[in-house]
Design a protein around this motif. Structure first.
Motif, short mmCIF file in Angstrom:
data_model
loop_
_atom_site.label_atom_id
_atom_site.label_comp_id
_atom_site.label_asym_id
_atom_site.label_seq_id
_atom_site.Cartn_x
_atom_site.Cartn_y
_atom_site.Cartn_z
N LYS A 506 0.85 -1.19 0.00
CA LYS A 506 0.00 0.00 0.00
C LYS A 506 0.88 1.23 0.00
N ASP A 509 -2.93 6.33 -1.11
CA ASP A 509 -4.32 5.94 -1.22
C ASP A 509 -4.51 4.71 -2.10
N LYS A 510 -3.41 4.08 -2.53
CA LYS A 510 -3.52 2.98 -3.48
C LYS A 510 -2.99 1.69 -2.87
N PHE A 512 -1.88 -2.17 -3.89
CA PHE A 512 -1.40 -2.95 -5.02
C PHE A 512 -1.54 -4.43 -4.69
N GLU A 546 2.91 3.08 -10.75
CA GLU A 546 1.64 2.77 -10.11
C GLU A 546 0.61 2.17 -11.07
N VAL A 580 -4.87 -2.59 -8.94
CA VAL A 580 -4.62 -1.42 -8.09
C VAL A 580 -5.97 -0.88 -7.63
N ASP A 582 -7.81 2.14 -5.81
CA ASP A 582 -7.62 3.54 -5.45
C ASP A 582 -8.75 3.94 -4.50
N THR A 583 -8.42 4.10 -3.21
CA THR A 583 -9.45 4.44 -2.21
C THR A 583 -9.96 5.86 -2.38
N SER A 589 -8.20 -0.79 -11.05
CA SER A 589 -7.45 -0.83 -12.30
C SER A 589 -6.81 -2.21 -12.42
N SER A 632 -10.01 -0.23 -16.30
CA SER A 632 -10.40 0.48 -15.08
C SER A 632 -11.91 0.39 -14.88
#
Length: 711
Positions: A506, A509-510, A512, A546, A580, A582-583, A589, A632
């Motif tokens: 992490k 905010d992402k 993985f 990212e 990924v 994204d919060t 993604s 996405s």
């Protein structure tokens, strides 16, 4: 009549002498000109009286018998009594800008009387428990009383001192200009000291935000507590932050001491790994945390006002002892920790002995604890950095040893196989030619078989060690829980070590998540997983890439160089999927290399296929320059997705001994969706065990399911 007048006159003189006798016994301190403008110390000529009841009035005290001091300062230590100090002065200098100074700001109650005429006294009532403005003079953070005494004049001074804190009274006489210069130098000194604490606090707070290591959070909280305590005990917090709220002086340091016990206990438990090295110290510090909470309560309610101070005095040596024992038991990170606490305890002991009256009041005893605390903060920061250095070295060493062990095992195995093959060939020839040597040859074969089995045991032991190393490289379960939403993981290597791997991290905010299936299984596949994880760490953690498709593109470029397979026909690679979450954007993604994403939204399962070429795999002419595709999707309230290798769907079993197949696998996942992740994992394992009943596992199996509703 004359005799009567004579007797009355004699009686008056006797009474006058009786009243004046205490003053006459006192030596007058003469103020002389000082070329160097240094301080004068009239405490040698002072007298003091201890009022154990604390109820005597000023008029009553003047009639009491005072005791000569004969020391450079007045230090009564910790006492519940009220102390009165008396001093006679004569100004023999031309200056009339002298100040009485006590640089210690935490006198709870301090009264000052100066005789201005035979029956008139100037009275100032001030102290730590009064608003700062009550002092009337703001030339210092301590107490400065202007002495209005023209040249040649004599006056009498009284001080009344009482309170909860140590009754330490370093009385000085100093001229205004010298006091102004001294205060400027003290401001410079404390500016540097508080600046060091503030810089270390912000620096380590930044490291905590970056690494999310709890050790740095406890360390930052400890620095903040030191800032509060020392800014309060030096008077700066009172003067500049809450000059009209003296009650804060009483509780700020006391409550903060309890918080220090809690923070240092947590820091010691995690930094020194006490649960691993010294279990009984781990339990002791847990008890200290509970006692600290109780001490804060009883201190705040005045049931036991010094509870936090007494607890911290006991707790501090325990912190040092825990560091020493952890160091002796193999924790090399504890060396800076031990040095830091040793220096701090020396400073704290010095000022404690000074406050108890066992050491004199001077610059050394006053500032040792501040210098010690600054050095301690710097050394603890070095200790944290040293801990990470040691962990990195140990990890690199373990990886290197694993590679060496595996390489050596492979070489020994190949050599033994060739050697035994040659020997068996020769033995068969001899058997065909000489039947008489059959028994001897059979015996030789048995010996060779035993030796091969022994070598095989040693090789298996080496592979088991490699398994532990591979498990250390994969993310731990508690780390997965910190990074990912609710999830389950089904991970079954076919052999001891696996060619399937998973990776999670992490950043900001992402989150993985990567699942990979390397070429082969067992030892070769395990080597590929190590290379894959190494390359992913470089791409994501070091280079900061990212986007999922960019991660795959770089991995496809790096893997041939790691395998040294450029311009060759070697196509050892991996099928891999990258997700990924994204919060902040509430998106998912995905990019895949011959590995799909199975996603369930609104009750429907959808398969998002990855590109049809693996990492370092064969490509058709039309796809030689093609990059991996980015997909996405927005997250909904019931989004769930699955990543898996092909081991589950390719497993043989059932009544007819057929493959499980992808369609059956997708239908199974659809039926799992309404259940919790724990139930999903249990149902998946039961289905696999039931399907494999009587059949051997053919490939490594990895299935990862995640419920990624709105984050």
């Amino acid at each position: 009549m004359n005799q009567l007048r004579t007797r009355v006159f004699i009686i008056k003189w006797v009474l006058l002498l009786a009243v004046m006798s205490p003053l006459e016994a006192q030596d007058i301190f003469v103020i002389k000109s000082q070329k160097t403008r240094q301080s004068l110390f009239p405490a040698f000529n002072a007298e003091y009286f201890e009022d154990k009841t604390g109820k005597l009035s000023f008029e009553q005290v003047q009639q009491q018998h005072f005791i000569p001091n004969r020391a450079s300062s007045l230090n009564f230590g910790y006492s519940s009594s009220t102390f009165w100090i008396r001093l006679q002065l004569q100004n023999a200098s031309a200056a009339n800008d002298w100040r009485f100074l006590s640089f210690i700001p935490y006198h709870n109650y301090l009264d000052y009387w100066q005789q201005t005429s035979p029956n008139t006294w100037k009275h100032i009532q001030t102290g730590w428990m009064y608003p700062f403005a009550s002092r009337g003079n703001f030339e210092h953070v301590g107490f400065a009383f202007p002495l209005d005494l023209p040249q040649g004049s004599i006056t009498t001074i009284y001080f009344k001192l009482s309170g909860y804190d140590p009754l330490t009274f370093p009385l000085e006489l100093i001229q205004k200009q010298s006091l102004d210069l001294r205060f400027q130098l003290e401001n410079l000194y404390y500016g540097i000291y508080f600046g060091i604490l503030a810089v270390m606090l912000l620096y380590n707070l930044f490291i905590y935000v970056t690494l999310r290591d709890r050790n740095y959070l406890y360390y930052v909280a400890y620095i903040l507590c030191l800032l509060i305590i020392f800014s309060s005990s030096t008077g700066y917090l009172f003067r500049y932050i809450h000059p009209d709220l003296p009650l804060i002086n009483l509780y700020s340091s006391r409550i903060t001491m309890g918080v220090i016990v809690i923070m240092t206990s947590l820091f010691a438990i995690h930094f020194l790994e006490l649960k691993k090295y010294i279990l009984w110290f781990y339990k002791l510090f847990l008890i200290d945390i509970g006692l600290a909470v109780l001490a804060i309560i009883v201190t705040g309610t005045e049931l036991y006002s010094s509870a936090t101070n007494d607890l911290l005095s006991i707790h501090s040596p325990l912190l040092l002892l825990a560091g020493i024992l952890a160091w002796r038991r193999g924790n090399q990170s504890a060396r800076y920790y031990v040095l830091a606490w040793s220096i701090f305890i020396i400073g704290a002991t010095t000022i404690t002995l000074r406050n108890m009256g066992l050491l004199p009041i001077n610059a050394f005893t006053t500032h040792t604890v501040e210098i010690g605390s600054a050095l301690e903060i710097i050394l603890l920061s070095l200790a944290l950095a040293d801990k990470y250095r040691i962990l990195r070295i140990e990890k690199e060493k373990a990886t290197y040893e694993a590679l060496i062990i595996q390489q050596k095992a492979n070489e020994e195995l190949e050599g033994k196989v060739k050697e035994r093959t040659l020997e068996l060939s020769e033995s068969n020839t001899e058997l065909r030619q000489i039947n008489e040597e059959l028994d001897a040859t059979l015996h030789t074969v048995r010996l060779q078989k035993n030796e091969i089995e022994e070598q095989n045991i040693q090789i298996n032991d080496s592979i088991h060690y490699a398994q532990r190393i591979q498990q250390a490289i994969l993310p731990l379960e508690h780390r997965m829980k910190e990074i990912l939403p609710p999830h389950f993981l089904l991970y079954r290597p076919r052999d001891i070590v696996s060619g399937d791997f998973y990776w999670a991290e992490k950043l900001g905010d992402k989150a993985f998540l990567i699942v990979g299936d390397c070429t082969g299984h067992g030892v070769p596949g395990a080597f590929m997983t190590m290379l894959g994880i190494q390359a992913i760490n470089q791409i994501v953690l070091q280079k900061g890439v990212e986007a999922p498709h960019q991660i795959l593109n770089l991995l496809d470029e790096m893997l041939p160089s790691l395998l040294k397979s450029e311009n060759t026909s070697v196509n050892d690679g991996m099928d891999i999927a990258v997700v990924v979450l994204d919060t902040q954007q509430q998106t998912l993604s995905f990019a895949g290399a011959k590995s799909p994403l199975l996603m369930i939204q609104e009750g429907h399962l959808v398969e998002i296929k990855g590109n049809n070429f693996a990492i370092n795999g064969f490509r058709s002419k039309s796809s030689l320059d093609e990059s991996y595709t980015l997909h996405s999707f927005p997250l909904s309230t019931n989004t769930q997705f699955f990543l898996s290798t092909d081991g589950f769907q390719d497993q043989f079993g059932g009544d007819r001994g057929r493959k499980f197949m992808k369609r059956r696998f997708k239908n199974l996942l659809s039926t799992l969706a309404p259940h919790s992740v724990e139930t999903q994992q249990l149902m998946l394992e039961n289905e696999l065990d039931s399907w494999m009943d009587g059949y051997r596992q053919l490939d490594d199996i990895l299935v990862l399911g995640i419920k990624a509703s709105l984050l």
